[in-house]
Design a protein around this motif. Structure first.
Motif, PDB file in Angstrom:
ATOM      1  N   ALA B  60       0.834  -1.202   0.000  1.00 15.76           N
ATOM      2  CA  ALA B  60       0.000   0.000   0.000  1.00 15.76           C
ATOM      3  C   ALA B  60       0.868   1.250   0.000  1.00 15.76           C
ATOM      4  O   ALA B  60       0.545   2.245  -0.662  1.00 15.76           O
ATOM      5  N   LEU B  63       2.294   1.589  -3.564  1.00 15.69           N
ATOM      6  CA  LEU B  63       1.301   2.057  -4.525  1.00 15.69           C
ATOM      7  C   LEU B  63       0.853   3.468  -4.211  1.00 15.69           C
ATOM      8  O   LEU B  63       0.507   4.242  -5.101  1.00 15.69           O
ATOM      9  N   GLY B  64       0.837   3.773  -2.919  1.00 19.14           N
ATOM     10  CA  GLY B  64       0.422   5.113  -2.533  1.00 19.14           C
ATOM     11  C   GLY B  64       1.411   6.178  -2.941  1.00 19.14           C
ATOM     12  O   GLY B  64       1.064   7.349  -2.955  1.00 19.14           O
ATOM     13  N   GLY B  65       2.628   5.745  -3.215  1.00 18.51           N
ATOM     14  CA  GLY B  65       3.598   6.723  -3.695  1.00 18.51           C
ATOM     15  C   GLY B  65       4.626   7.113  -2.650  1.00 18.51           C
ATOM     16  O   GLY B  65       5.044   8.267  -2.593  1.00 18.51           O
ATOM     17  N   ILE B  66       5.052   6.160  -1.831  1.00 22.23           N
ATOM     18  CA  ILE B  66       6.115   6.491  -0.877  1.00 22.23           C
ATOM     19  C   ILE B  66       7.407   6.732  -1.658  1.00 22.23           C
ATOM     20  O   ILE B  66       7.650   6.107  -2.694  1.00 22.23           O
ATOM     21  N   GLU B  67       8.211   7.637  -1.165  1.00 21.46           N
ATOM     22  CA  GLU B  67       9.397   8.012  -1.933  1.00 21.46           C
ATOM     23  C   GLU B  67      10.409   6.874  -1.978  1.00 21.46           C
ATOM     24  O   GLU B  67      10.991   6.596  -3.020  1.00 21.46           O
ATOM     25  N   MET B 211       3.221   9.301   4.995  1.00 28.80           N
ATOM     26  CA  MET B 211       2.182   9.214   3.975  1.00 28.80           C
ATOM     27  C   MET B 211       1.009   8.412   4.513  1.00 28.80           C
ATOM     28  O   MET B 211       1.184   7.441   5.249  1.00 28.80           O
ATOM     29  N   THR B 212      -0.148   8.840   4.139  1.00 31.93           N
ATOM     30  CA  THR B 212      -1.337   8.093   4.536  1.00 31.93           C
ATOM     31  C   THR B 212      -1.434   6.803   3.726  1.00 31.93           C
ATOM     32  O   THR B 212      -0.941   6.727   2.607  1.00 31.93           O
ATOM     33  N   LEU B 213      -2.082   5.822   4.310  1.00 33.05           N
ATOM     34  CA  LEU B 213      -2.295   4.565   3.604  1.00 33.05           C
ATOM     35  C   LEU B 213      -3.704   4.460   3.026  1.00 33.05           C
ATOM     36  O   LEU B 213      -4.108   3.397   2.569  1.00 33.05           O
TER      37      LEU B 213
END
Lengths: 617, 236
Positions: B60, B63-67, B211-213
């Motif tokens: 997650a 896909l969420g876009g963690i760096e 980042m939010t999940l």
């Protein structure tokens, strides 16, 4: 001894509601976070009414003394205990105190109780200060009975010595409280018990009162004994009865309750000081024992009830015992009481204090322990009354034993009987403080009045009297509350008792110390176990446990929202659209479907970065 | 067709519907019934396993876009809260045969599954111990490059810090998944995350990104940071 204004919040809130100041009441509730008191609880008006009555009945002097004593804090508590012990003479004062306590979280109640039960207070104060003893005696005598004076005199001598003993006893008492629960070994106990009992009772009383309402019972029982004693001594004299009766409604209730409450509060807050105080008042000792037991032990409730019963029985017995013929009776009563007291005593005895204290207490004990001491040492007068008293004492003891047994089994169960009922009342009052206090006090008053009557007539009335007392207007709420409290107590005692018992020896000193600083807190702690409601009230300022306080955490504006909108996740957009409307079970259902792999999010962009970086980076 | 993701070791299976995948370390074997995608490349078959972001917080986060997840082939990862080993199996795919995954799980029930996963994946070292007591498994774990934590405990920052003090190399990274309701269900999630971040800063753990999940998990956030950063250059 510090007053806890928060304890009054619920009543103020209710008062506002009753006055139809709804908006104001709501605002007040929000600000104070106070809980709404039960309908059964006395209203602010009733509390004030009873306070006025008690005030009138009692002398201003007493009030002043009481207040002083209260102010002294832990000492006051101890003094209150001592008062309680001395109060045997004056059962009424405890009631007052309870009422007061109820009204005010604790201190205020004590004060009021002090006023109502000047004698008690005065007695307490002196022991604490040592200076006041005479005044206390006088007050006691004035407030209620000549006997009390005699007993007080006896007691007076010991007071100085009592203090040390009391201190020692306090520690032992905790253990002794457990012992008291054992209650049934009175034979041996009688001699030692007397000495020990006073101390133990004193100590326990405060504890009981604080933790459980049972203290009230004890106080009531104490009162009874005192009354009995008075009756015995004064029996011929009609004045005592009249006085008692007159005083009873306002003063008695307040005084007994107040004493109990005071004791409880004081004991809770300042066990050590209380102990000292306790030493002063022998009468209070028996009750105190019961109370400590309750606190310390899971069986506290039962113990307390037993104690109360015992104390009542003792009180009755004491009266007979004083006469000398009563010895057997005394033994029985002593056994009942001594069971707790003896146990306590044993612990006390172990402590060096006991020896010295015992001797002194014996003299002091006159009122409470006296039965045993009297038996051995038939020093008390009132031989003429003795037979009657004995008879009474026996019945009472029987009742007390029965009640105690029932109470031990279950305080609620026992509550059915007359004896149990009083304990319940007391217990209720203690937890409910403000609410039940009035009822309890009334019950106490009634009981005291009843006791007086009974004493004059016979001991039979005790149970009836208690019942009648309960029935009395003030008491009305008490029965229910009592049963409730009893149940609560049981639970509480069961859960709490073990800890207290463990702590008992060590904890007493520590607890007392900890309690000392926040006088109100100790009471609240005690109350909490007994009744969550009261504790909550006390902690009105209480806030639920939270690891994270929203108000105290500064959230950087960058992280002020954890929602999906803050990021650009094209693949998860479809999932968000379906999940954002769901909650609870439906959310779980939707998410489970996606876990199966049926979710299709479209294109995945591997180069987007949606995380929020911290500033330092 | 499969193309590599920005995070090395992670791939994206392109098609009508894209999917996150990892290269299967043990071809032919599935860990938890996930889909397998076979790609023929130059005559040799390469097998990938689908990685469902609704079942894995690490997926997650990706896909969420963690760096950065700070996990790459050859890395050594200490995985706290391994549970049954589903996500651990994907981490073992990412680090590959050169890397190592120390998977710590306290539950014996879950630990049984984890051990079964580890039986076929030799780069997983299962440890059935309480992560609060790293000294109990200190003999099994060497220095690691990254700590991933999904323990959902009120004191999880402390747990991670304890393990970081024992096993995380200087300038190593930590990836922590925070479930707000496990810390304090009455407080606002944002406040919970802020308080957890504050705790990290007191443990020589410097948070770098958060980042939010959402929408994969509710009231979750992932925080990535560096342990004992160098004086000036904070980044790896």
């Amino acid at each position: 001894m510090s007053v806890q204004p928060s304890a009054l919040y619920p009543y103020v809130y209710r008062f506002l509601v009753d006055c139809k100041f709804k908006k104001l009441a709501k605002d007040f509730k929000d600000l104070s976070k106070s809980k709404i008191p039960d309908a059964n609880h006395p209203t602010l008006l009733s509390l004030y009414e009873s306070w006025l009555q008690t005030n009138q009945t009692k002398k201003c002097d007493n009030v002043v003394k009481k207040t002083q004593a209260k102010k002294r804090n832990s000492d006051p508590k101890s003094s209150s205990e001592s008062e309680d012990s001395s109060d045997e003479d004056e059962a009424v004062p405890p009631n007052k105190a309870q009422k007061l306590v109820k009204k005010e979280s604790s201190d205020s109640s004590e004060d009021s109780s002090d006023d109502s039960s000047d004698e008690e207070i005065s007695v307490k104060v002196p022991p604490v200060k040592k200076v006041a003893p005479p005044a206390k005696k006088q007050e006691e005598s004035s407030s209620s009975e000549e006997e009390s004076d005699s007993s007080e005199e006896e007691d007076d001598e010991p007071p100085v010595t009592k203090k040390p003993m009391a201190v020692v006893q306090k520690k032992p008492t905790k253990s002794s409280s457990e012992d008291s629960s054992d209650s049934s070994e009175e034979e041996v106990k009688q001699p030692p018990k007397k000495t020990v009992t006073p101390k133990a009772t004193k100590k326990p009383v405060p504890v009981k009162a604080k933790p459980e309402s049972s203290s009230d019972d004890e106080s009531s029982s104490e009162e009874d004994p005192s009354e009995d004693e008075k009756m015995e001594v004064d029996k011929p004299i009609t004045k005592p009865k009249a006085k008692v009766e007159a005083v009873k409604p306002p003063a008695v209730v307040a005084s007994t309750d107040s004493d109990d409450s005071d004791d409880e509060d004081s004991s809770d807050e300042e066990e050590a000081p209380k102990k000292k105080v306790l030493t002063k008042s022998t009468n209070s000792k028996p009750p105190a024992k019961a109370t400590p037991v309750k606190k310390s032990e899971s069986s506290d409730d039962s113990d307390s009830s037993d104690d109360s019963d015992d104390s009542s029985g003792e009180g009755k017995e004491e009266a007979p015992a004083k006469p000398a013929p009563v010895k057997n009776v005394v033994k029985q009563t002593a056994a009942a009481e001594s069971s707790s007291s003896s146990e306590e005593e044993s612990s006390d005895e172990d402590s060096s204090e006991d020896e010295g204290a015992k001797k002194k207490p014996a003299t002091k004990k006159a009122a409470i322990p006296p039965p045993a001491s009297y038996d051995t040492k038939p020093t008390k007068p009132a031989a003429s009354k003795k037979p009657v008293a004995i008879v009474k004492g026996l019945p009472k003891s029987m009742d007390s034993s029965d009640s105690s047994a029932s109470t031990s089994d279950e305080s609620s169960d026992s509550s059915e009987d007359e004896v149990p009922a009083p304990p319940k009342n007391t217990s209720k009052s203690a937890p409910k403080k403000a609410e039940s206090s009035s009822s309890e006090s009334s019950s106490d008053d009634d009981s005291s009045s009843e006791e007086e009557k009974q004493k004059t007539k016979a001991t039979k009335a005790l149970t009836n009297g208690n019942l009648s007392v309960i029935k009395t207007p003030k008491a009305k709420s008490t029965p229910k509350a009592a049963t409730k409290s009893a149940v609560k107590r049981k639970d509480v005692s069961a859960s709490n008792t073990p800890v207290p018992s463990k702590k008992a020896k060590k904890g007493k000193a520590n607890d007392s110390v900890s309690e000392m600083t926040p006088v109100s807190t100790p009471v609240s702690t005690n109350k909490t176990p007994t009744s969550g409601k009261k504790s909550d009230k006390k902690s009105a300022p209480n806030t639920p446990f939270r690891r994270v306080n929203d108000d105290e955490i500064e959230v950087n504006y960058k992280f002020s929202s954890n929602s999906f909108e803050t990021k650009n996740d094209s693949w998860g957009k479809a999932a968000y659209d379906t999940l954002k409307h769901t909650k609870g079970k439906s959310f779980r259902h939707e998410k489970t479907k996606k876990k199966r792999g049926s979710y299709r999010g479209g294109n995945i962009d591997s180069n987007t970065v949606n995380s929020i970086r911290f500033d330092s980076d | 067709m499969v193309e590599p993701h920005r995070h090395s070791g992670v791939f994206i299976a392109r098609g009508k519907e894209d999917a996150l995948v990892t290269k299967n370390l043990v071809p032919g074997d599935t860990v938890y019934g996930e889909k397998k995608i076979e790609v023929e490349n130059d005559g040799s078959k390469i097998e990938y396993r689908a990685w469902n972001p609704f079942r894995s917080k690490l997926a997650a986060a990706i896909l969420g876009g963690i760096e950065s997840i700070h996990m790459k082939p050859g890395a050594k990862v200490l995985y706290l809260g391994a549970a049954s080993g589903t996500t651990v199996s994907h981490v073992s795919d990412i680090v590959g045969p050169e890397g190592l995954v120390y998977a710590v799980e306290f539950s014996h029930r879950s630990g049984r599954d984890l051990i079964n996963v580890a039986k076929k994946r030799t780069n997983i070292i299962p440890i059935i111990e309480d992560a609060r007591h790293p000294h109990k498994y200190r003999m099994l774990v060497g220095m690691v490059d990254t700590i991933f934590a999904d323990v959902a405990q009120p004191d999880q920052v402390r747990i991670v810090a304890l393990n970081a003090h024992n096993f995380l190399k200087n300038t190593g990274h930590f990836v922590i998944s925070i479930k707000a309701s496990c810390i304090d269900s009455t407080a606002k999630p944002e406040a919970v995350f802020a308080s957890e971040v504050k705790k990290m800063q007191g443990e020589k753990m410097k948070p770098q990104e958060q980042m939010t999940l959402e929408p994969y998990e509710r009231d979750h956030a992932v925080v990535v940071g560096i342990y004992r950063p160098p004086p000036k250059n904070k980044n790896k």
